[in-house]
Design a protein around this motif. Sequence first.
Motif, PDB file in Angstrom:
ATOM      1  N   ASP A   2       3.015   6.440  -2.168  1.00  0.00           N
ATOM      2  CA  ASP A   2       4.219   7.192  -2.539  1.00  0.00           C
ATOM      3  C   ASP A   2       4.118   7.717  -3.965  1.00  0.00           C
ATOM      4  OD1 ASP A   2       5.430   6.938  -0.126  1.00  0.00           O
ATOM      5  OD2 ASP A   2       6.708   5.231  -0.685  1.00  0.00           O
ATOM      6  N   VAL A   3       3.633   6.878  -4.874  1.00  0.00           N
ATOM      7  CA  VAL A   3       3.497   7.294  -6.279  1.00  0.00           C
ATOM      8  C   VAL A   3       2.570   8.508  -6.361  1.00  0.00           C
ATOM      9  CG1 VAL A   3       2.558   6.635  -8.539  1.00  0.00           C
ATOM     10  CG2 VAL A   3       4.002   5.026  -7.254  1.00  0.00           C
ATOM     11  N   LEU A   4       1.467   8.429  -5.665  1.00  0.00           N
ATOM     12  CA  LEU A   4       0.512   9.542  -5.683  1.00  0.00           C
ATOM     13  C   LEU A   4       1.156  10.817  -5.123  1.00  0.00           C
ATOM     14  CD1 LEU A   4      -2.288  10.954  -5.739  1.00  0.00           C
ATOM     15  CD2 LEU A   4      -2.705   9.917  -3.497  1.00  0.00           C
ATOM     16  N   ALA A  24       0.834  -1.213   0.000  1.00  0.00           N
ATOM     17  CA  ALA A  24       0.000   0.000   0.000  1.00  0.00           C
ATOM     18  C   ALA A  24       0.870   1.266   0.000  1.00  0.00           C
ATOM     19  CB  ALA A  24      -0.932  -0.007   1.202  1.00  0.00           C
ATOM     20  N   ARG A  25       1.976   1.209   0.741  1.00  0.00           N
ATOM     21  CA  ARG A  25       2.842   2.391   0.867  1.00  0.00           C
ATOM     22  C   ARG A  25       3.360   2.852  -0.510  1.00  0.00           C
ATOM     23  NH1 ARG A  25       5.052   4.205   5.567  1.00  0.00           N
ATOM     24  NH2 ARG A  25       4.096   2.377   6.497  1.00  0.00           N
ATOM     25  N   HIS A  26       3.694   1.900  -1.341  1.00  0.00           N
ATOM     26  CA  HIS A  26       4.214   2.253  -2.668  1.00  0.00           C
ATOM     27  C   HIS A  26       3.161   3.024  -3.478  1.00  0.00           C
ATOM     28  CE1 HIS A  26       6.144   2.042  -6.552  1.00  0.00           C
ATOM     29  NE2 HIS A  26       5.085   1.413  -7.049  1.00  0.00           N
ATOM     30  N   TYR A  27       1.912   2.562  -3.422  1.00  0.00           N
ATOM     31  CA  TYR A  27       0.840   3.215  -4.182  1.00  0.00           C
ATOM     32  C   TYR A  27       0.629   4.654  -3.698  1.00  0.00           C
ATOM     33  CZ  TYR A  27      -0.489  -1.268  -6.266  1.00  0.00           C
ATOM     34  OH  TYR A  27      -0.499  -2.439  -6.965  1.00  0.00           O
ATOM     35  N   LYS A  43      -2.016  13.727 -16.261  1.00  0.00           N
ATOM     36  CA  LYS A  43      -0.680  13.359 -16.725  1.00  0.00           C
ATOM     37  C   LYS A  43       0.128  12.535 -15.733  1.00  0.00           C
ATOM     38  CE  LYS A  43      -0.348  17.209 -19.924  1.00  0.00           C
ATOM     39  NZ  LYS A  43       0.076  18.613 -20.082  1.00  0.00           N
ATOM     40  N   SER A  44      -0.412  12.241 -14.573  1.00  0.00           N
ATOM     41  CA  SER A  44       0.357  11.441 -13.611  1.00  0.00           C
ATOM     42  C   SER A  44       0.428   9.996 -14.098  1.00  0.00           C
ATOM     43  CB  SER A  44      -0.279  11.522 -12.223  1.00  0.00           C
ATOM     44  OG  SER A  44      -1.646  11.179 -12.298  1.00  0.00           O
ATOM     45  N   ARG A  45       1.236   9.207 -13.416  1.00  0.00           N
ATOM     46  CA  ARG A  45       1.416   7.823 -13.852  1.00  0.00           C
ATOM     47  C   ARG A  45       0.084   7.066 -13.890  1.00  0.00           C
ATOM     48  NH1 ARG A  45       6.474   6.753  -9.966  1.00  0.00           N
ATOM     49  NH2 ARG A  45       5.780   8.777  -9.158  1.00  0.00           N
ATOM     50  N   HIS A  46      -0.768   7.352 -12.918  1.00  0.00           N
ATOM     51  CA  HIS A  46      -2.132   6.789 -12.929  1.00  0.00           C
ATOM     52  C   HIS A  46      -3.083   7.974 -12.792  1.00  0.00           C
ATOM     53  CE1 HIS A  46      -0.220   2.938 -12.400  1.00  0.00           C
ATOM     54  NE2 HIS A  46       0.352   3.356 -11.295  1.00  0.00           N
ATOM     55  N   PRO A  47      -3.480   8.550 -13.926  1.00  0.00           N
ATOM     56  CA  PRO A  47      -4.224   9.826 -13.873  1.00  0.00           C
ATOM     57  C   PRO A  47      -5.423   9.785 -12.915  1.00  0.00           C
ATOM     58  CG  PRO A  47      -3.676   9.238 -16.131  1.00  0.00           C
ATOM     59  CD  PRO A  47      -3.305   8.058 -15.289  1.00  0.00           C
ATOM     60  N   TRP A  48      -5.491  10.843 -12.105  1.00  0.00           N
ATOM     61  CA  TRP A  48      -6.520  10.870 -11.056  1.00  0.00           C
ATOM     62  C   TRP A  48      -7.917  10.995 -11.648  1.00  0.00           C
ATOM     63  CZ3 TRP A  48      -3.190  15.418  -9.077  1.00  0.00           C
ATOM     64  CH2 TRP A  48      -1.935  14.918  -8.724  1.00  0.00           C
ATOM     65  N   TYR A  49      -8.010  11.604 -12.819  1.00  0.00           N
ATOM     66  CA  TYR A  49      -9.317  11.800 -13.447  1.00  0.00           C
ATOM     67  C   TYR A  49     -10.035  10.471 -13.635  1.00  0.00           C
ATOM     68  CZ  TYR A  49     -12.857  13.607 -16.648  1.00  0.00           C
ATOM     69  OH  TYR A  49     -14.054  13.962 -17.224  1.00  0.00           O
ATOM     70  N   SER A  50      -9.282   9.463 -13.982  1.00  0.00           N
ATOM     71  CA  SER A  50      -9.901   8.155 -14.244  1.00  0.00           C
ATOM     72  C   SER A  50      -9.427   7.083 -13.262  1.00  0.00           C
ATOM     73  CB  SER A  50      -9.581   7.722 -15.684  1.00  0.00           C
ATOM     74  OG  SER A  50      -8.177   7.805 -15.907  1.00  0.00           O
ATOM     75  N   TYR A  51      -8.849   7.523 -12.142  1.00  0.00           N
ATOM     76  CA  TYR A  51      -8.226   6.574 -11.202  1.00  0.00           C
ATOM     77  C   TYR A  51      -9.206   5.491 -10.757  1.00  0.00           C
ATOM     78  CZ  TYR A  51      -4.631   5.250  -7.784  1.00  0.00           C
ATOM     79  OH  TYR A  51      -3.648   4.584  -7.084  1.00  0.00           O
ATOM     80  N   HIS A  52     -10.447   5.889 -10.498  1.00  0.00           N
ATOM     81  CA  HIS A  52     -11.419   4.909  -9.972  1.00  0.00           C
ATOM     82  C   HIS A  52     -11.674   3.784 -10.981  1.00  0.00           C
ATOM     83  CE1 HIS A  52     -14.183   7.206 -12.527  1.00  0.00           C
ATOM     84  NE2 HIS A  52     -14.976   6.167 -12.468  1.00  0.00           N
ATOM     85  N   TRP A  84       1.814  14.231  -7.250  1.00  0.00           N
ATOM     86  CA  TRP A  84       1.124  15.454  -6.824  1.00  0.00           C
ATOM     87  C   TRP A  84       2.161  16.558  -6.564  1.00  0.00           C
ATOM     88  CZ3 TRP A  84      -1.109  16.034  -1.225  1.00  0.00           C
ATOM     89  CH2 TRP A  84      -1.793  17.260  -1.114  1.00  0.00           C
ATOM     90  N   ALA A  85       3.295  16.160  -5.904  1.00  0.00           N
ATOM     91  CA  ALA A  85       4.358  17.131  -5.611  1.00  0.00           C
ATOM     92  C   ALA A  85       4.953  17.685  -6.916  1.00  0.00           C
ATOM     93  CB  ALA A  85       5.449  16.466  -4.770  1.00  0.00           C
ATOM     94  N   ARG A  86       5.176  16.813  -7.880  1.00  0.00           N
ATOM     95  CA  ARG A  86       5.846  17.216  -9.112  1.00  0.00           C
ATOM     96  C   ARG A  86       4.936  17.964 -10.066  1.00  0.00           C
ATOM     97  NH1 ARG A  86       7.227  13.633 -12.852  1.00  0.00           N
ATOM     98  NH2 ARG A  86       6.039  11.940 -11.900  1.00  0.00           N
ATOM     99  N   MET A  87       3.648  17.608 -10.072  1.00  0.00           N
ATOM    100  CA  MET A  87       2.778  18.056 -11.160  1.00  0.00           C
ATOM    101  C   MET A  87       1.633  18.963 -10.757  1.00  0.00           C
ATOM    102  SD  MET A  87       2.318  14.425 -13.046  1.00  0.00           S
ATOM    103  CE  MET A  87       2.991  14.513 -14.664  1.00  0.00           C
ATOM    104  N   GLY A  88       1.286  18.973  -9.480  1.00  0.00           N
ATOM    105  CA  GLY A  88       0.102  19.741  -9.102  1.00  0.00           C
ATOM    106  C   GLY A  88      -1.100  19.288  -9.914  1.00  0.00           C
TER     107      GLY A  88
END
Length: 425
Positions: free
Chosen positions: A60-62, A55-58, A76-85, A66-70
């Motif tokens: 950490d990725v988020l 769980a910690r890794h998942y 554009k994140s590795r697992h885009p939040w828009y469609s994360y669900h 978030w820190a890098r991209m706002g």
Amino acid sequence: MRAKVSFEDSLAFAQQLDREDPLHRYREEFYIPTCDGGECIYFCGNSLGLQPRRARHYIDVLLEDWARMGVEGHFKSRHPWYSYHEMCIDSLARLVGARPEEVTVMNSLTVNLHLMLVSFYRPTPTKYKVLMEYKPFPSDVYAVASQMRYHGYDPGEGLLFVRGDGCGYVPLEAWEQMLDEHGDTIALVLIGQVNYYSGQAFDLRAIVEQAHRYGCMVGVDLAHGIGNLPLTLHDDGVDFGVWCSYKYLNSGPGGPAGIFVHRRHLGQRELPRFEGWWGHNKDTRFAMPLEFDPLPTAEAWQLSNPPIAALALHRAALDLFDEVGMSALRQKSLELTDYLLFLLQRIDDGRLRVLTPTRADERGCQLSLSIAEVGKEVYRRLSAAGVVVDWREPDVVRVAPVPLYNTFEEVYRFANLLKEVLSAL
Ligand SMILES: *Cc1c(COP(=O)(O)O)cnc(C)c1O
């Protein structure tokens, strides 16, 4: 199915079962809570599942994205939040036996129950009653009773319970009898698919068939079913389902919940529903139109953009279910709980009684033990000895050996401790 082993009451035998258990290594995927420096015997996964190490890794990725991209992270994140669900949907569909379009992840269980009741509890003056098993989880009753009052009906009259044999067991015939007597006035049947108190699992298909004959909607609360038993909600014909993810699904305290809506109710424009922008057509959502265009899936019931940190924990936990699969889990679960039953039956003490039905198709991994006279003291002493189980008034200890992380040795040690504690009282 593997041939049923004949069990033995010995530590060596329990350890042998662990060596032969193809899922034994999954224990390493979890943090096992400690008591007095040693590992507890944690049999409380029916209340709060343990933390998967991954769980910690998942998370950490988020946090990194978030820190890098706002805000760019939405797309554009590795697992885009828009469609994360969406990354949870196929896994959940497998767990509940649904088509992907019939499920989604959102909110918490009781919130989802309210949202489902808005759509599927539509009382009329002649058909407004709700039928539930006795004794249901209180939050479900609060939700139903408050909706009933909201519609102008009196729960004192409108809430019906299927009562069983007085010891918590509710036979199928009792459901059928209530439906035959009151079906014409019942708007909704709401079933705790595995009852939280007794651990009894109900035959959904049979109840649905009977309820539909009387024109009743059928909803299920899968809080104690999902991740515990293989489910087939679509084929059973259930109208809607709700669940939480922090029990057998190990997705963290207060983790994100889910819904099932049978395909027959999808895309029905006349169905009443409380709506928000996350249920709107994904292609035009950010064009910000004022007219709601519902998604053609269960996602139409989504209101808000979801908490991604909670979904990350959920995703980590669901990965393990994808890897192992419910049929292997159920196979081990049956052996683990059968072994517990075998050992309990060898404890010669008239005060100890297993409330949960012993038939495999009427239970999941939990056994509810009724311990007369000395129950609370037994619970205290077990806790002091490093056993995590829970206590339910007036005399019940709920014990849930969970196949993802519990062992046959723990079952053996638990039964031995219980025997010792009982004989000292
Ligand atoms: C655990 C449980 C709930 C919990 O409801 P929340 O909304 O998640 O707090 C509801 N119903 C049943 C049957 C449960 O076992």
